[in-house]
Write a protein that holds these residues in place. Structure first.
Motif, PDB file in Angstrom:
ATOM      1  N   LEU A 426      -0.162  10.045  -0.803  1.00  0.00           N
ATOM      2  CA  LEU A 426      -0.139  10.939   0.350  1.00  0.00           C
ATOM      3  C   LEU A 426      -0.912  12.228   0.106  1.00  0.00           C
ATOM      4  O   LEU A 426      -1.705  12.670   0.935  1.00  0.00           O
ATOM      5  CB  LEU A 426       1.312  11.287   0.719  1.00  0.00           C
ATOM      6  CG  LEU A 426       2.106  10.268   1.518  1.00  0.00           C
ATOM      7  CD1 LEU A 426       3.509  10.800   1.778  1.00  0.00           C
ATOM      8  CD2 LEU A 426       1.424   9.965   2.848  1.00  0.00           C
ATOM      9  N   PHE A 427      -0.647  12.860  -1.029  1.00  0.00           N
ATOM     10  CA  PHE A 427      -1.158  14.214  -1.270  1.00  0.00           C
ATOM     11  C   PHE A 427      -2.287  14.275  -2.294  1.00  0.00           C
ATOM     12  O   PHE A 427      -2.795  15.355  -2.585  1.00  0.00           O
ATOM     13  CB  PHE A 427      -0.010  15.129  -1.702  1.00  0.00           C
ATOM     14  CG  PHE A 427       1.144  15.134  -0.739  1.00  0.00           C
ATOM     15  CD1 PHE A 427       0.938  15.432   0.600  1.00  0.00           C
ATOM     16  CD2 PHE A 427       2.426  14.806  -1.152  1.00  0.00           C
ATOM     17  CE1 PHE A 427       1.995  15.423   1.506  1.00  0.00           C
ATOM     18  CE2 PHE A 427       3.485  14.787  -0.252  1.00  0.00           C
ATOM     19  CZ  PHE A 427       3.266  15.099   1.079  1.00  0.00           C
ATOM     20  N   GLY A 428      -2.675  13.114  -2.816  1.00  0.00           N
ATOM     21  CA  GLY A 428      -3.781  13.099  -3.767  1.00  0.00           C
ATOM     22  C   GLY A 428      -3.332  13.446  -5.174  1.00  0.00           C
ATOM     23  O   GLY A 428      -2.174  13.783  -5.423  1.00  0.00           O
ATOM     24  N   HIS A 429      -4.262  13.359  -6.114  1.00  0.00           N
ATOM     25  CA  HIS A 429      -3.938  13.678  -7.505  1.00  0.00           C
ATOM     26  C   HIS A 429      -5.202  14.098  -8.231  1.00  0.00           C
ATOM     27  O   HIS A 429      -6.330  13.795  -7.798  1.00  0.00           O
ATOM     28  CB  HIS A 429      -3.297  12.470  -8.211  1.00  0.00           C
ATOM     29  CG  HIS A 429      -4.186  11.250  -8.261  1.00  0.00           C
ATOM     30  ND1 HIS A 429      -5.168  11.073  -9.219  1.00  0.00           N
ATOM     31  CD2 HIS A 429      -4.256  10.157  -7.461  1.00  0.00           C
ATOM     32  CE1 HIS A 429      -5.790   9.920  -9.011  1.00  0.00           C
ATOM     33  NE2 HIS A 429      -5.257   9.338  -7.942  1.00  0.00           N
ATOM     34  N   ALA A 442      -8.133  11.877  -6.574  1.00  0.00           N
ATOM     35  CA  ALA A 442      -8.189  11.358  -5.196  1.00  0.00           C
ATOM     36  C   ALA A 442      -7.684  12.432  -4.243  1.00  0.00           C
ATOM     37  O   ALA A 442      -6.778  13.199  -4.568  1.00  0.00           O
ATOM     38  CB  ALA A 442      -7.350  10.094  -5.059  1.00  0.00           C
ATOM     39  N   ALA A 443      -8.288  12.462  -3.062  1.00  0.00           N
ATOM     40  CA  ALA A 443      -7.939  13.509  -2.094  1.00  0.00           C
ATOM     41  C   ALA A 443      -6.585  13.252  -1.445  1.00  0.00           C
ATOM     42  O   ALA A 443      -5.856  14.189  -1.114  1.00  0.00           O
ATOM     43  CB  ALA A 443      -9.015  13.594  -1.011  1.00  0.00           C
ATOM     44  N   GLY A 444      -6.216  12.002  -1.241  1.00  0.00           N
ATOM     45  CA  GLY A 444      -4.937  11.684  -0.612  1.00  0.00           C
ATOM     46  C   GLY A 444      -5.090  11.375   0.876  1.00  0.00           C
ATOM     47  O   GLY A 444      -6.034  11.812   1.540  1.00  0.00           O
ATOM     48  N   LEU A 445      -4.133  10.623   1.412  1.00  0.00           N
ATOM     49  CA  LEU A 445      -4.203  10.180   2.803  1.00  0.00           C
ATOM     50  C   LEU A 445      -4.006  11.328   3.793  1.00  0.00           C
ATOM     51  O   LEU A 445      -4.533  11.278   4.911  1.00  0.00           O
ATOM     52  CB  LEU A 445      -3.160   9.091   3.042  1.00  0.00           C
ATOM     53  CG  LEU A 445      -3.384   7.794   2.236  1.00  0.00           C
ATOM     54  CD1 LEU A 445      -2.180   6.865   2.351  1.00  0.00           C
ATOM     55  CD2 LEU A 445      -4.642   7.083   2.715  1.00  0.00           C
ATOM     56  N   SER A 478       0.020  22.406   3.865  1.00  0.00           N
ATOM     57  CA  SER A 478      -0.847  22.587   2.709  1.00  0.00           C
ATOM     58  C   SER A 478      -0.642  21.409   1.761  1.00  0.00           C
ATOM     59  O   SER A 478       0.484  21.112   1.369  1.00  0.00           O
ATOM     60  CB  SER A 478      -0.510  23.913   2.003  1.00  0.00           C
ATOM     61  OG  SER A 478      -1.369  24.131   0.919  1.00  0.00           O
ATOM     62  N   VAL A 479      -1.728  20.727   1.414  1.00  0.00           N
ATOM     63  CA  VAL A 479      -1.665  19.557   0.532  1.00  0.00           C
ATOM     64  C   VAL A 479      -1.807  20.030  -0.912  1.00  0.00           C
ATOM     65  O   VAL A 479      -2.788  20.683  -1.268  1.00  0.00           O
ATOM     66  CB  VAL A 479      -2.782  18.546   0.878  1.00  0.00           C
ATOM     67  CG1 VAL A 479      -2.774  17.393  -0.113  1.00  0.00           C
ATOM     68  CG2 VAL A 479      -2.600  18.030   2.296  1.00  0.00           C
ATOM     69  N   ARG A 480      -0.801  19.697  -1.732  1.00  0.00           N
ATOM     70  CA  ARG A 480      -0.817  20.082  -3.143  1.00  0.00           C
ATOM     71  C   ARG A 480      -0.933  18.824  -3.992  1.00  0.00           C
ATOM     72  O   ARG A 480       0.035  18.066  -4.109  1.00  0.00           O
ATOM     73  CB  ARG A 480       0.461  20.852  -3.485  1.00  0.00           C
ATOM     74  CG  ARG A 480       0.605  22.153  -2.697  1.00  0.00           C
ATOM     75  CD  ARG A 480       1.997  22.770  -2.869  1.00  0.00           C
ATOM     76  NE  ARG A 480       2.067  24.058  -2.200  1.00  0.00           N
ATOM     77  CZ  ARG A 480       2.376  24.222  -0.922  1.00  0.00           C
ATOM     78  NH1 ARG A 480       2.617  23.165  -0.170  1.00  0.00           N
ATOM     79  NH2 ARG A 480       2.429  25.428  -0.396  1.00  0.00           N
ATOM     80  N   PRO A 481      -2.092  18.582  -4.592  1.00  0.00           N
ATOM     81  CA  PRO A 481      -2.286  17.337  -5.347  1.00  0.00           C
ATOM     82  C   PRO A 481      -1.320  17.219  -6.525  1.00  0.00           C
ATOM     83  O   PRO A 481      -0.928  18.224  -7.128  1.00  0.00           O
ATOM     84  CB  PRO A 481      -3.740  17.445  -5.837  1.00  0.00           C
ATOM     85  CG  PRO A 481      -4.375  18.470  -4.962  1.00  0.00           C
ATOM     86  CD  PRO A 481      -3.287  19.429  -4.595  1.00  0.00           C
ATOM     87  N   VAL A 482      -0.942  15.981  -6.855  1.00  0.00           N
ATOM     88  CA  VAL A 482      -0.107  15.723  -8.024  1.00  0.00           C
ATOM     89  C   VAL A 482      -0.894  16.104  -9.275  1.00  0.00           C
ATOM     90  O   VAL A 482      -2.069  15.742  -9.416  1.00  0.00           O
ATOM     91  CB  VAL A 482       0.302  14.234  -8.066  1.00  0.00           C
ATOM     92  CG1 VAL A 482       1.043  13.919  -9.358  1.00  0.00           C
ATOM     93  CG2 VAL A 482       1.153  13.897  -6.857  1.00  0.00           C
ATOM     94  N   GLY A 483      -0.266  16.836 -10.165  1.00  0.00           N
ATOM     95  CA  GLY A 483      -0.926  17.242 -11.397  1.00  0.00           C
ATOM     96  C   GLY A 483      -1.590  18.601 -11.319  1.00  0.00           C
ATOM     97  O   GLY A 483      -2.270  19.018 -12.262  1.00  0.00           O
ATOM     98  N   GLY A 484      -1.388  19.318 -10.183  1.00  0.00           N
ATOM     99  CA  GLY A 484      -1.997  20.643 -10.046  1.00  0.00           C
ATOM    100  C   GLY A 484      -3.216  20.594  -9.151  1.00  0.00           C
ATOM    101  O   GLY A 484      -3.343  19.738  -8.285  1.00  0.00           O
TER     102      GLY A 484
END
Length: 657
Positions: A426-429, A442-445, A478-484
């Motif tokens: 969902l939120f990318g990583h 990845a940017a995320g959906l 606000s999209v916060r990617p996994v891992g920072g």
């Protein structure tokens, strides 16, 4: 007999032995001193009522009211009312603006109203649907939104608590909405504390909501009849107002770096967090009241630099860390540094072309789709409920087209993604965030849906930790990617769907109540196919999709209409697809009958029972689509109101006179 819930005893108050009483927890009526405390509270209430009655007598006699007879905020309000020329003997009518003026006020305060509406939905359930009416007024005292149960609507509207009415204190006297606005503070106005006696049946609680620059954004109000007043409602309304204020802060300052601070990490995403907005030079340009409270003893935050308030520290954007302020206090903190949102051109809603609209001649199905389209056009989240196969994704795509958004429609099946990968999908990583993470990240959906619609199907299967992440996303998109990594603002319409009873899931602890209330701002239920009255035109439409130029004989359509279709629209489509494989241009009853279970003959009484069941289901669906309104459901079905009343086992109201 007094039954003590937490205790193993059922005793007459004050009767048990001293030894028995000592076994009861504090607060139990059988403990020593409890009766005395209760008696003291009752005496205090009587004394308060006596002082209030004395103050009202003096008010109506036109005499000065000595200090101490009224709570200070109420006394100050009464003085303002007298200074405004109001006469307690001549109550004015509550003014009401024209509909076009109301729409202008709503448009001017749309963000605050939208955020308030989400909290009002939650409050309505917390405080009791039949006990309280919720209202939101703009800074001018114009009531621009309200939420009231159908059972209470007539009683409440008799007091003028309807959208478009003006509750400015100087016009209608002491009332929670107007007085909270005039005093800029939370207030409860109970019974005879109202300036005019015709409001004395009501008790009201209101809390002002402020923008980051401390200008008034609006007032949230909860009103009930005085006998239903609950003291804990004040705290619940205050917390709801704080939630709205925090979300307004984030929305207004989305282009700035936002620093959240609190003594406990789990409160960083709540209304209890202190919020500071920083400019490019690390200077604080806005701070909420909670931040001022947390940083008490330090310089006024606004205008101060980060270094004047905190010791040097490294905070990774989007990740939780710790800060020490200049007084030596340690706080948990998170710095959000979102990308500035790009301006987006959203095409104006022109409606959905007839060729693209789903077939929905059934009144309940039509009403559900229309509501979804209207909500989507306003950018409101929509929760789509319905059994498997009822067409939830079709409804979602229809709402997306009705919204006028130019971006993509991105559908996500929450049940089809492994739980430990949903957040990353969902939120990318970022690269290396977890084993198997894509090279380069990845940017995320959610980012793919930027400018369009994100549709989360099977939302009821979302794990609890992901529910918290989704709730945080809904706060500021606000999209916060996994891992920072750097957070990014997105502009999406959020649509969700489920065949799960989320109310039951909330009660069982499987689904977060606060998330449910945010998702269900607009909620529709798609009827099962057996409850719909439009199976024939729907079947013709689906057959044209799977086999253009093919049609059904009338007898074949009738055979389909008699089938129960436990798989709903999906099953109907599959039956028609298999029938089309015969190559017939006109599909007959024999072909359809061969694809369905054999019909069994039933006694006449059983047939009548089935008919009654079908009618009851249609009426239930129409009532659901009409929000419980008998008149609207009757019009939709083309029957009289008495027919509806008979079907639901209620006696029609008799005409007055």
């Amino acid at each position: 007999m007094f039954r003590c819930g937490p205790c193993p005893y059922n005793l007459h108050i004050g009767k048990g032995s001293a030894e028995d009483q000592l076994k009861h927890p504090a607060g139990c009526p059988t403990r020593p001193g409890w009766q005395k405390a209760i008696g003291g509270n009752m005496l205090a209430h009587r004394a308060t009522d006596s002082r209030l009655a004395q103050a009202r007598s003096l008010l109506e006699l036109g005499r000065a009211i000595p200090a101490g007879l009224l709570a200070a905020p109420i006394a100050a309000s009464w003085r303002r009312c007298l200074d405004a020329g109001l006469d307690p003997h001549h109550p004015p009518n509550v003014g009401r603006i024209e509909q076009h003026e109301l729409e202008r006020h709503r448009a001017a305060h749309e963000t605050a109203r939208r955020l308030a509406r989400a909290e009002m939905q939650a409050l309505h359930r917390q405080l009791g649907r039949d006990s309280f009416v919720l209202a939101f007024a703009d800074p001018d005292g114009v009531l621009i939104d309200s939420l009231v149960s159908e059972g209470r609507r007539g009683d409440i509207e008799a007091f003028g608590i309807v959208p478009g009415t003006v509750w400015e204190e100087s016009l209608v006297g002491t009332n929670a909405l107007g007085t909270a606005s005039a005093s800029r503070q939370r207030i409860a106005v109970r019974g005879a504390e109202h300036f005019f006696t015709h409001h004395q049946r009501l008790s009201c609680i209101a809390a002002p909501i402020f923008l980051p620059d401390r200008t008034l954004a609006g007032v949230l109000d909860a009103t009930c009849f005085s006998e239903a007043y609950a003291p804990n409602a004040r705290a619940i309304v205050a917390l709801a107002a704080a939630e709205i204020e925090a979300r307004l802060f984030r929305a207004r300052l989305a282009g700035k770096r936002l620093l959240a601070i609190h003594g406990r990490a789990e409160f960083l995403d709540t209304a209890y967090a202190g919020l500071l907005a920083l400019d490019a030079a690390d200077r604080v340009v806005a701070a909420n009241d909670q931040a001022r409270f947390i940083l008490a003893g330090l310089p006024e935050p606004i205008g101060a630099t980060f270094g004047a308030l905190f010791a040097p520290a490294e905070l990774r954007p989007g990740a939780a860390g710790t800060l020490t302020d200049r007084a030596g206090r340690l706080f948990h903190a998170r710095l959000d540094q979102p990308e500035t949102a790009r301006p987006r051109k959203i095409a104006p809603t022109q409606g959905v072309p007839a060729a693209d609209a789903p077939v929905a001649e059934d009144p309940a199905a039509r009403a559900a789709l229309d509501m979804a389209a209207r909500a989507a056009a306003r950018g409101m989240p929509v929760l789509i409920r319905g059994a498997t196969g009822t067409g939830k994704e079709v409804a979602a795509r229809y709402a997306h087209r009705a919204s006028g958004r130019s971006g993509r429609f991105v559908a996500v099946n929450c049940a089809a993604i492994p739980p430990d990968l949903i957040a990353a999908e969902l939120f990318g990583h970022v690269e290396g965030a977890f084993t198997g993470a894509r090279r380069g990240g990845a940017a995320g959906l959610a980012v793919e849906a930027d400018g369009g619609t994100l549709f989360l199907d099977e939302i009821g299967d979302l794990p609890l930790p992901l529910q918290a992440a989704l709730l945080r996303f809904l706060d500021d998109f606000s999209v916060r990617p996994v891992g920072g990594g750097m957070p990014r603002l997105v502009d999406v319409l959020l649509l969700t769907a489920t065949n799960v009873d989320l109310g039951e899931a909330v009660a069982a602890g499987r689904f977060r109540a606060d998330l449910y209330y945010r998702l269900a701002i607009a909620e529709i239920t798609l009827p099962a196919l057996r409850e719909r009255s439009d199976i024939r035109p729907l079947a013709a439409h689906l057959l044209e999709q799977v086999a253009p130029g093919t049609r059904l004989e009338p007898a074949a359509a009738s055979r389909l209409a008699r089938h129960d279709f436990p798989g709903n629209v999906r099953e109907l489509r599959n039956v028609l697809a298999r029938a089309a494989l015969t190559g017939e241009k006109v599909i007959g009853e024999e072909t359809i009958a061969a694809l369905l279970p054999a019909e069994t003959a039933a006694p006449a009484a059983a047939g009548q029972s089935v008919l009654r069941d079908v009618q009851a289901r249609r009426i239930e669906a129409a009532l659901r689509a009409a929000g419980g309104n008998i008149s609207r459901a009757a019009r939709a079905l083309g029957v009289s109101r008495n027919t509806i009343y008979r079907a639901i086992g209620r006696t029609p109201p008799t005409a007055a006179g």
